[in-house]
Design a protein around this motif. Structure first.
Motif, PDB file in Angstrom:
ATOM      1  N   TRP A  67     -90.036   6.454  27.273  1.00 38.35           N
ATOM      2  CA  TRP A  67     -91.183   7.344  27.403  1.00 38.35           C
ATOM      3  C   TRP A  67     -91.560   7.586  28.859  1.00 38.35           C
ATOM      4  O   TRP A  67     -92.088   8.644  29.197  1.00 38.35           O
ATOM      5  N   CYS A 109     -92.850  10.250  23.634  1.00 37.25           N
ATOM      6  CA  CYS A 109     -94.043   9.407  23.606  1.00 37.25           C
ATOM      7  C   CYS A 109     -94.849   9.673  22.335  1.00 37.25           C
ATOM      8  O   CYS A 109     -95.359  10.774  22.135  1.00 37.25           O
ATOM      9  N   ASN A 388     -93.899  10.069  17.360  1.00 35.45           N
ATOM     10  CA  ASN A 388     -93.234  11.208  17.988  1.00 35.45           C
ATOM     11  C   ASN A 388     -92.546  12.134  16.988  1.00 35.45           C
ATOM     12  O   ASN A 388     -91.860  13.076  17.378  1.00 35.45           O
TER      13      ASN A 388
END
Length: 399
Positions: A67, A109, A388
């Motif tokens: 991320w 993320c 996500n």
């Protein structure tokens, strides 16, 4: 143990680049991923102010490397104190104040994709939780913090009892030799900084983002020897495949029972066939279910012990997502959440195999079938977290 050609975080995987400040970084593949990034101006991410993750090379990160793939230093070369407030860490923290989040990989993320970041305003006002040193830094727009990280992720040992194809090409266990010694030296430095001197400091540790805490000799020894009474405000989160988390092991860690907070157990399947034959090689489905039922019962005795069931979605298991939610609900009534995430590239698959697994890619032959699975109303349950994959469901529902 000897070196392995294809380990997690493989140097030969595509996406590596050289950055003038951060050095070698690995930007994960997003080709074919249809995602949205919310407006992040005025948002606050606690990880940039609280999180330290250290990998098997000693590299330090301020978030999951998938991320935020920009390391801020190396604990084998610098002190943790110097790394934490060094120029690289300060550069990443600038995102909070400039509103230009060009380092974070928004596609992967789960907090960004679910639009869950709190505002700076709500954080400063107390509507969203933050520690006093965070609020002070936010109020002063300071890039240098008064406190060392309050959440430490041990990712320095990849040892695991399983050999899941998405993560590694063979079983990895480090119990002696040079590779073990290196990982142990990294672990010792973290322990020396955070877990040696008794303190009432409020902080947490995460074990592990790289393998399994109970398969690792390094982590087992650390957790067996840790006395929770020395750290009354320490919260321990574990990420495990659950196969070794037996009643016998539970008894062995009695000194940290009151410190246990979140336990993330990753199945990546809803059936014995998929689990043992495709996603969790070397796994034992029946033992896993038995262990999880035992751990679920402990939630009643230890209410702060939250159990979260994880599922990484790929071609081999996407049709079992709904069944997985039902499995958890039917068998583990004290569960906290069921969490999904998309499969990521760890350099263990060849490119063509990886693309075949990435059901989230819009050019995948079964992408529409994947979206159809996500249309099921079972995903509206507030205890089901898509992370996500949130944008994928929005796409499925045409939102």
């Amino acid at each position: 143990m000897s070196s392995v050609k294809h380990q997690p975080w493989a140097a030969g995987a595509s996406g590596h680049m050289q950055h003038p400040l951060f050095g070698r970084v690995w930007i994960k593949d997003t080709q074919g991923l249809d995602y949205k990034t919310p407006d992040l101006k005025g948002k606050y991410c606690r990880k940039l102010f609280t999180w330290l993750e250290v990998d098997m090379h000693g590299r330090a990160w301020m978030c999951c490397p998938s991320w935020l793939p920009y390391p801020i230093g190396n604990v084998l070369e610098e002190s943790i104190e110097d790394i934490w407030n060094g120029p690289k860490a300060q550069e990443l923290r600038k995102q909070i104040f400039t509103g230009k989040w060009h380092y974070c990989q928004a596609a992967f993320c789960p907090i960004i994709q679910s639009d869950s970041l709190p505002s700076i305003e709500d954080t400063l006002s107390g509507k969203k939780y933050a520690m006093d040193f965070e609020k002070k830094a936010l109020a002063n727009e300071s890039l240098v913090l008064d406190e060392l990280p309050t959440y430490i992720n041990f990712s320095n040992d990849e040892s695991c009892n399983l050999k899941c194809p998405s993560c590694r090409t063979q079983k990895l266990l480090y119990t002696s030799g040079k590779l073990y010694d290196k990982r142990k030296a990294i672990n010792d430095k973290i322990v020396e900084t955070f877990l040696t001197t008794p303190t009432d400091r409020e902080f947490g540790i995460f074990v592990t983002g790289s393998g399994d805490p109970w398969a690792s000799k390094i982590y087992r020894d650390m957790l067996y020897n840790l006395n929770g009474e020395d750290f009354p405000n320490l919260g321990i989160t574990m990420q495990t495949n659950g196969v070794m988390y037996t009643p016998k092991l539970w008894s062995r860690i009695h000194k940290i029972h009151n410190n246990l907070r979140n336990c993330r157990i990753s199945f990546d399947a809803a059936t014995k066939e998929t689990y043992e034959g495709k996603t969790r090689l070397n796994g034992d489905w029946d033992l896993l279910i038995s262990n999880c039922k035992f751990l679920d019962s402990k939630r009643e005795e230890f209410p702060n012990f939250n159990i979260i069931y994880d599922f990484v979605v790929q071609y081999d298991n996407y049709k079992e997502m709904k069944q997985y939610i039902e499995l958890v609900k039917d068998n583990f009534p004290n569960y906290e959440q069921v969490c999904f995430s998309m499969v990521s590239d760890w350099g263990t698959w060849q490119a063509e195999v990886y693309n075949q697994k990435c059901i989230w890619k819009d050019d995948h032959p079964e992408h529409e079938q994947f979206l159809d699975c996500l249309r099921d109303p079972i995903f509206d349950d507030p205890k089901v977290v898509l992370g996500n994959l949130t944008s994928m469901r929005q796409k499925a529902l045409n939102k």
